[in-house]
Design a protein around this motif. Structure first.
Motif, PDB file in Angstrom:
ATOM      1  N   HIS A   1      53.744  63.794  43.893  1.00 26.83           N
ATOM      2  CA  HIS A   1      55.201  63.462  44.046  1.00 26.83           C
ATOM      3  C   HIS A   1      55.355  62.991  45.489  1.00 26.83           C
ATOM      4  O   HIS A   1      56.331  61.952  45.442  1.00 26.83           O
ATOM      5  CB  HIS A   1      55.638  64.956  43.971  1.00 26.83           C
ATOM      6  N   ILE A   2      54.808  63.230  46.401  1.00 28.50           N
ATOM      7  CA  ILE A   2      55.139  62.680  47.722  1.00 28.50           C
ATOM      8  C   ILE A   2      54.742  61.307  47.779  1.00 28.50           C
ATOM      9  O   ILE A   2      55.528  60.220  48.504  1.00 28.50           O
ATOM     10  CB  ILE A   2      54.519  63.615  48.996  1.00 28.50           C
TER      11      ILE A   2
ATOM     12  N   LEU B   1      56.795  59.168  46.236  1.00 28.92           N
ATOM     13  CA  LEU B   1      58.281  58.981  47.197  1.00 28.92           C
ATOM     14  C   LEU B   1      57.950  58.119  48.472  1.00 28.92           C
ATOM     15  O   LEU B   1      58.873  57.592  49.025  1.00 28.92           O
ATOM     16  CB  LEU B   1      58.802  60.292  47.788  1.00 28.92           C
TER      17      LEU B   1
ATOM     18  N   THR C   1      65.416  75.940  48.602  1.00 24.61           N
ATOM     19  CA  THR C   1      65.835  74.783  49.155  1.00 24.61           C
ATOM     20  C   THR C   1      66.589  74.726  50.520  1.00 24.61           C
ATOM     21  O   THR C   1      66.360  74.139  51.349  1.00 24.61           O
ATOM     22  CB  THR C   1      66.625  73.650  48.403  1.00 24.61           C
TER      23      THR C   1
ATOM     24  N   LEU D   1      58.606  71.297  43.945  1.00 23.28           N
ATOM     25  CA  LEU D   1      58.874  69.800  44.207  1.00 23.28           C
ATOM     26  C   LEU D   1      60.413  69.716  44.918  1.00 23.28           C
ATOM     27  O   LEU D   1      60.575  68.968  45.939  1.00 23.28           O
ATOM     28  CB  LEU D   1      58.785  69.277  43.090  1.00 23.28           C
ATOM     29  N   ASP D   2      61.574  70.709  44.303  1.00 16.09           N
ATOM     30  CA  ASP D   2      62.799  70.539  45.043  1.00 16.09           C
ATOM     31  C   ASP D   2      62.677  70.924  46.716  1.00 16.09           C
ATOM     32  O   ASP D   2      63.286  70.719  47.353  1.00 16.09           O
ATOM     33  CB  ASP D   2      63.615  71.594  44.316  1.00 16.09           C
TER      34      ASP D   2
ATOM     35  N   ASP E   1      61.188  68.116  48.538  1.00 17.21           N
ATOM     36  CA  ASP E   1      62.250  67.165  48.883  1.00 17.21           C
ATOM     37  C   ASP E   1      63.373  67.554  49.836  1.00 17.21           C
ATOM     38  O   ASP E   1      63.616  66.835  50.693  1.00 17.21           O
ATOM     39  CB  ASP E   1      63.114  67.076  47.391  1.00 17.21           C
TER      40      ASP E   1
ATOM     41  N   THR F   1      63.675  65.341  53.380  1.00 15.98           N
ATOM     42  CA  THR F   1      65.075  64.541  53.604  1.00 15.98           C
ATOM     43  C   THR F   1      65.782  64.976  54.547  1.00 15.98           C
ATOM     44  O   THR F   1      66.972  64.404  54.833  1.00 15.98           O
ATOM     45  CB  THR F   1      65.611  64.366  52.226  1.00 15.98           C
TER      46      THR F   1
END
Length: 149
Positions: free
Chosen positions: A25-26, A29, A93, A121-122, A125, A129
């Motif tokens: 995933h990363i 990104l 999150t 994963l959320d 993120d 961010t």
């Protein structure tokens, strides 16, 4: 903000599969994953893996670290023993954003037996961010780090 796009990743044996999902995933990104293992599901000790990832972050080799174990708690405790590390366990999150914005956390810990893949994963993120807000929060981060001086 640093231009270092390297993230140290480590876990115990229980979190091997989720760690690989996070690595993929990363990487997608645009981050460089520094996956330091373990590579098999043979039983291993989370403290050594938390410390190893934390040392990469503390040295500046990696900007952030993401570590995993069953609950995320034990590996986080081991990482926080390394001077300069501010690691928090996140199960949502909001907390992942706040540990970056208010605590300038440089490591994230996730419990593989606590959150599922999608939420993990959320959380990643939200952590990646968010930016540290500084100001009054910088004074508090200084207070957290004062005993290390």
């Amino acid at each position: 903000m640093s231009d270092n796009k390297r993230i140290a990743l480590s876990s115990d044996h229980a979190a091997l599969d989720l760690r690989q999902v996070i690595v993929d995933h990363i990487t997608a990104l645009g981050w460089e994953a520094v996956d330091i293992g373990p590579k098999t599901t043979e039983s291993t000790h989370y403290p050594k893996h938390g410390k190893a990832a934390a040392e990469l972050v503390a040295s500046g080799d990696c900007r952030f670290g993401i570590i995993l174990c069953g609950t995320g708690q034990g590996i986080m405790m081991a990482a926080n023993k390394v001077a300069g590390i501010r690691c928090g366990v996140c199960t949502d999150t909001f907390s992942a954003r706040m540990i970056r914005q208010h605590n300038d956390a440089n490591m994230l810990s996730i419990g593989v037996r606590v959150v599922g893949e999608g939420l993990a994963l959320d959380i990643v993120d939200a952590f990646l961010t968010a930016d540290f807000e500084g100001g009054r929060h910088a004074r508090r981060v200084d207070m957290i780090e004062a005993p290390e001086a």
